[in-house]
Design a protein around this motif. Structure first.
Motif, PDB file in Angstrom:
ATOM      1  N   ASP A 219     -42.060  29.828 161.016  1.00  0.00           N
ATOM      2  CA  ASP A 219     -41.136  31.167 161.638  1.00  0.00           C
ATOM      3  C   ASP A 219     -39.886  30.721 161.017  1.00  0.00           C
ATOM      4  N   SER A 220     -38.436  31.402 161.015  1.00  0.00           N
ATOM      5  CA  SER A 220     -37.716  31.686 159.670  1.00  0.00           C
ATOM      6  C   SER A 220     -37.691  30.676 159.193  1.00  0.00           C
ATOM      7  N   VAL A 221     -37.317  30.498 157.348  1.00  0.00           N
ATOM      8  CA  VAL A 221     -37.147  28.937 156.996  1.00  0.00           C
ATOM      9  C   VAL A 221     -35.220  29.950 156.423  1.00  0.00           C
ATOM     10  N   SER A 222     -34.931  28.932 157.297  1.00  0.00           N
ATOM     11  CA  SER A 222     -33.369  28.977 157.877  1.00  0.00           C
ATOM     12  C   SER A 222     -32.017  27.994 156.565  1.00  0.00           C
ATOM     13  N   ALA A 223     -33.651  26.921 155.916  1.00  0.00           N
ATOM     14  CA  ALA A 223     -32.361  26.686 155.100  1.00  0.00           C
ATOM     15  C   ALA A 223     -33.262  25.863 153.883  1.00  0.00           C
TER      16      ALA A 223
ATOM     17  N   LEU B  90     -26.036  32.842 141.844  1.00  0.00           N
ATOM     18  CA  LEU B  90     -27.365  33.327 142.802  1.00  0.00           C
ATOM     19  C   LEU B  90     -27.031  33.529 144.203  1.00  0.00           C
ATOM     20  N   SER B  91     -27.535  35.104 144.046  1.00  0.00           N
ATOM     21  CA  SER B  91     -27.353  35.712 146.374  1.00  0.00           C
ATOM     22  C   SER B  91     -28.694  35.199 146.912  1.00  0.00           C
ATOM     23  N   ALA B  92     -28.227  35.519 148.462  1.00  0.00           N
ATOM     24  CA  ALA B  92     -29.748  35.733 148.896  1.00  0.00           C
ATOM     25  C   ALA B  92     -28.814  36.650 149.949  1.00  0.00           C
ATOM     26  N   GLY B  93     -29.257  38.392 150.076  1.00  0.00           N
ATOM     27  CA  GLY B  93     -29.589  39.243 150.267  1.00  0.00           C
ATOM     28  C   GLY B  93     -30.036  39.883 152.424  1.00  0.00           C
ATOM     29  N   ASP B  94     -29.753  40.376 153.132  1.00  0.00           N
ATOM     30  CA  ASP B  94     -30.706  40.644 154.117  1.00  0.00           C
ATOM     31  C   ASP B  94     -31.326  42.462 153.732  1.00  0.00           C
ATOM     32  N   ASP B  95     -30.608  42.405 152.430  1.00  0.00           N
ATOM     33  CA  ASP B  95     -32.425  43.554 152.003  1.00  0.00           C
ATOM     34  C   ASP B  95     -33.537  43.082 151.389  1.00  0.00           C
ATOM     35  N   GLY B  96     -33.752  41.444 151.732  1.00  0.00           N
ATOM     36  CA  GLY B  96     -34.818  40.949 151.249  1.00  0.00           C
ATOM     37  C   GLY B  96     -34.733  40.688 149.389  1.00  0.00           C
ATOM     38  N   VAL B  97     -33.897  40.708 148.858  1.00  0.00           N
ATOM     39  CA  VAL B  97     -34.116  40.801 147.436  1.00  0.00           C
ATOM     40  C   VAL B  97     -32.815  39.623 147.046  1.00  0.00           C
ATOM     41  N   CYS B  98     -33.021  38.587 145.738  1.00  0.00           N
ATOM     42  CA  CYS B  98     -32.699  37.721 145.193  1.00  0.00           C
ATOM     43  C   CYS B  98     -32.256  37.877 144.474  1.00  0.00           C
ATOM     44  N   PHE B  99     -30.672  38.207 143.931  1.00  0.00           N
ATOM     45  CA  PHE B  99     -30.066  38.857 142.920  1.00  0.00           C
ATOM     46  C   PHE B  99     -29.537  36.999 141.622  1.00  0.00           C
ATOM     47  N   VAL B 100     -29.546  37.815 140.766  1.00  0.00           N
ATOM     48  CA  VAL B 100     -28.666  36.978 139.093  1.00  0.00           C
ATOM     49  C   VAL B 100     -27.626  37.115 139.186  1.00  0.00           C
ATOM     50  N   PHE B 101     -26.988  36.901 138.757  1.00  0.00           N
ATOM     51  CA  PHE B 101     -25.640  37.568 138.736  1.00  0.00           C
ATOM     52  C   PHE B 101     -24.964  36.860 137.300  1.00  0.00           C
ATOM     53  N   ASP B 102     -24.588  36.879 136.133  1.00  0.00           N
ATOM     54  CA  ASP B 102     -23.917  36.128 135.089  1.00  0.00           C
ATOM     55  C   ASP B 102     -22.395  35.502 135.403  1.00  0.00           C
ATOM     56  N   ALA B 103     -22.193  34.236 135.657  1.00  0.00           N
ATOM     57  CA  ALA B 103     -20.810  33.993 135.690  1.00  0.00           C
ATOM     58  C   ALA B 103     -20.650  33.495 134.940  1.00  0.00           C
TER      59      ALA B 103
ATOM     60  N   SER C 211     -35.778  29.832 147.582  1.00  0.00           N
ATOM     61  CA  SER C 211     -34.745  30.345 148.730  1.00  0.00           C
ATOM     62  C   SER C 211     -35.503  30.455 149.460  1.00  0.00           C
ATOM     63  N   GLY C 212     -35.217  30.958 150.664  1.00  0.00           N
ATOM     64  CA  GLY C 212     -35.974  31.200 152.225  1.00  0.00           C
ATOM     65  C   GLY C 212     -35.416  31.768 153.122  1.00  0.00           C
ATOM     66  N   GLY C 213     -37.174  32.888 153.957  1.00  0.00           N
ATOM     67  CA  GLY C 213     -36.572  33.712 154.546  1.00  0.00           C
ATOM     68  C   GLY C 213     -36.943  34.211 156.090  1.00  0.00           C
TER      69      GLY C 213
ATOM     70  N   GLN D 203     -30.479  39.683 136.905  1.00  0.00           N
ATOM     71  CA  GLN D 203     -32.122  39.445 136.708  1.00  0.00           C
ATOM     72  C   GLN D 203     -32.261  39.210 139.026  1.00  0.00           C
ATOM     73  N   HIS D 204     -33.724  39.366 139.199  1.00  0.00           N
ATOM     74  CA  HIS D 204     -33.546  39.731 140.372  1.00  0.00           C
ATOM     75  C   HIS D 204     -35.087  38.939 141.250  1.00  0.00           C
ATOM     76  N   PHE D 205     -35.356  38.823 141.803  1.00  0.00           N
ATOM     77  CA  PHE D 205     -36.277  38.332 142.849  1.00  0.00           C
ATOM     78  C   PHE D 205     -36.117  38.780 144.243  1.00  0.00           C
ATOM     79  N   SER D 206     -38.000  40.029 144.151  1.00  0.00           N
ATOM     80  CA  SER D 206     -37.880  40.226 145.412  1.00  0.00           C
ATOM     81  C   SER D 206     -39.144  40.086 146.024  1.00  0.00           C
ATOM     82  N   ASP D 207     -39.889  39.649 146.137  1.00  0.00           N
ATOM     83  CA  ASP D 207     -40.618  38.580 146.734  1.00  0.00           C
ATOM     84  C   ASP D 207     -41.175  38.780 147.904  1.00  0.00           C
ATOM     85  N   HIS D 208     -39.825  38.398 148.454  1.00  0.00           N
ATOM     86  CA  HIS D 208     -39.606  38.248 150.303  1.00  0.00           C
ATOM     87  C   HIS D 208     -39.931  39.640 150.975  1.00  0.00           C
ATOM     88  N   THR D 209     -40.193  40.097 151.776  1.00  0.00           N
ATOM     89  CA  THR D 209     -40.018  40.880 152.484  1.00  0.00           C
ATOM     90  C   THR D 209     -39.754  41.025 153.578  1.00  0.00           C
TER      91      THR D 209
END
Length: 418
Positions: free
Chosen positions: A116-120, A403-416, A90-92, A67-73
């Motif tokens: 300004d950026s949401v850092s936490a 869960l992952s937060a990327g510099d590409d603006g996308v959050c991914f969900v991976f099966d663990a 998530s914050g960005g 799964q993924h979440f791509s609302d961050h710009t």
């Protein structure tokens, strides 16, 4: 998953913890192997405007996410998993936070109000509240509305004090929020009232990291190389070590800190690649660990518990640095391998039966899940087109996910679930 019982005064009006006087040593010889970076391609440069790197689709990058979440710009800096529900926050760099459903990738609520950026971002111990912290110095708190579902949230309060939020952490058993600031202060608030409980002003530089304890103590570290152990009832430190203290000596600054489950020992990482093991009861360095390359910042420290049964529990600590290595410090024989600069390490919840697993995220655009007992690489998590800036591990029923937060603006969900 049942929420832990609420403790309304986690740091006040409680008996002092028995921290014990016995010194705990982690011998540097206990790290058996350090495997170097394979020389992967350098991380993508940010664009000239300071936003997320413009990354085109790469057909050679396999997306094995579920799964993924791509609302961050733009770049996503922070991500956290809800303690009991299939939710992420998530914050960005787009000055926004989001709560979203990890099963469907659907937006639940947009967390606005930052300039300004949401850092936490961080959930309260029971997941009933979420806090966002920004480079604008604002800390904003929301809470769930009603008890029927987790779809409705309301804004509670804005906490002001820091000039730039470096990190946020809730107390593990109560509605108390801790924050480190760029202005060398540490703030402690009671929620939902928003009352300031304490302002700690003993640091000599930006407070890069901190760890609240199950008991009523806090340990914080700054860029000037100062480590402070606090009793939140007092603005005066219990003890303080700095770059000139015997054996401590991290003059290039502290970049990470974590304490074990019994709050007796902290492991402190430095910008110079060195590690210190500190007995918290005595305020003494009991070991100097040198597993990472000199001058490579230690960015992540994670204690790992192999069992939720106290008698069988065996704690080890994993450390990751910009040299691309994960070091496992323990009495057992094991090794791990990672590539490029490590940005985070997260342990799987003990309750899932996979507490011996850790997941690392890296500037090489990947995440990896490892078995800390053997050093075996269990799974690669791929799909990002830019550096992975943060990660989290969550569980819901029998579903375990990364869960992952990327510099590409996308959050991914991976099966663990392995």
């Amino acid at each position: 998953m049942a929420a832990p019982s609420k403790n309304t005064e986690p740091w006040n009006g409680v008996e002092d913890d028995e921290l014990g006087d016995e010194e705990v040593f982690l011998d540097p010889n206990d790290i058996l192997e350090e495997i170097q970076d394979d020389g992967d391609a350098p991380m993508d440069e940010d664009d000239e405007e300071g936003g997320a790197a413009i990354i085109e689709d790469d057909p050679e990058v396999e997306d094995n996410s579920i799964q993924h979440f791509s609302d961050h710009t733009s770049s996503v800096f922070a991500i956290t998993a809800h303690p009991s529900q299939p939710l992420a926050a998530s914050g960005g760099e787009d000055d926004l936070g989001y709560i979203w459903n990890v099963m469907h990738g659907e937006l639940v609520v947009k967390l606005t109000g930052h300039t300004d950026s949401v850092s936490a971002v961080d959930w309260s111990f029971d997941g009933e509240m979420i806090a966002t912290g920004g480079m604008d110095g604002r800390v904003r708190v929301w809470r769930r509305v009603g008890k029927v579902d987790w779809k409705n949230w309301e804004f509670v309060t804005e906490l002001q004090g820091p000039d730039e939020v470096k990190w946020l952490k809730w107390h593990p058993k109560g509605n108390v929020l801790l924050s480190g600031s760029n202005d060398a202060t540490v703030w402690l608030w009671q929620l939902p009232s928003g009352n300031t409980m304490q302002v700690f002003a003993g640091h000599e530089g930006p407070v890069e990291c901190g760890a609240p304890h199950i008991g009523k103590r806090i340990v914080t570290g700054d860029t000037a190389g100062t480590l402070i152990f606090w009793d939140p009832r007092s603005a005066t430190p219990v003890w303080k070590m700095n770059a000139h203290s015997s054996r401590f000596n991290l003059p290039e600054g502290i970049t990470s800190v974590a304490s074990n489950s019994t709050s007796t020992v902290a492991v402190v990482g430095g910008a110079n690649g060195e590690l210190r093991v500190v007995n918290l009861a005595k305020g003494e360095v009991v070991a100097v660990l040198q597993g990472h390359d000199q001058g490579q910042s230690v960015e992540a420290i994670e204690f790992v518990s192999w069992s939720n049964i106290a008698a069988a529990a065996q704690e080890i600590v994993a450390t990751g640095a910009t040299d691309g290595k994960i070091c496992i410090w323990d009495m057992t024989s094991m090794k791990l391998r990672a590539t490029d600069a490590i940005t985070s390490i997260r342990a799987s919840p003990v309750s899932t039966g996979s507490g011996h697993h850790i997941t690392s995220s890296s500037a090489d655009k990947t995440l990896k899940t490892w078995d800390t007992r053997t050093g075996e690489l269990l799974r690669d998590h791929t799909g990002h087109r830019g550096p992975v800036l943060g990660s989290a591990v969550g569980a819901f029923e029998d579903y375990v996910y990364v869960l992952s937060a990327g510099d590409d603006g996308v959050c991914f969900v991976f099966d663990a679930k392995l």
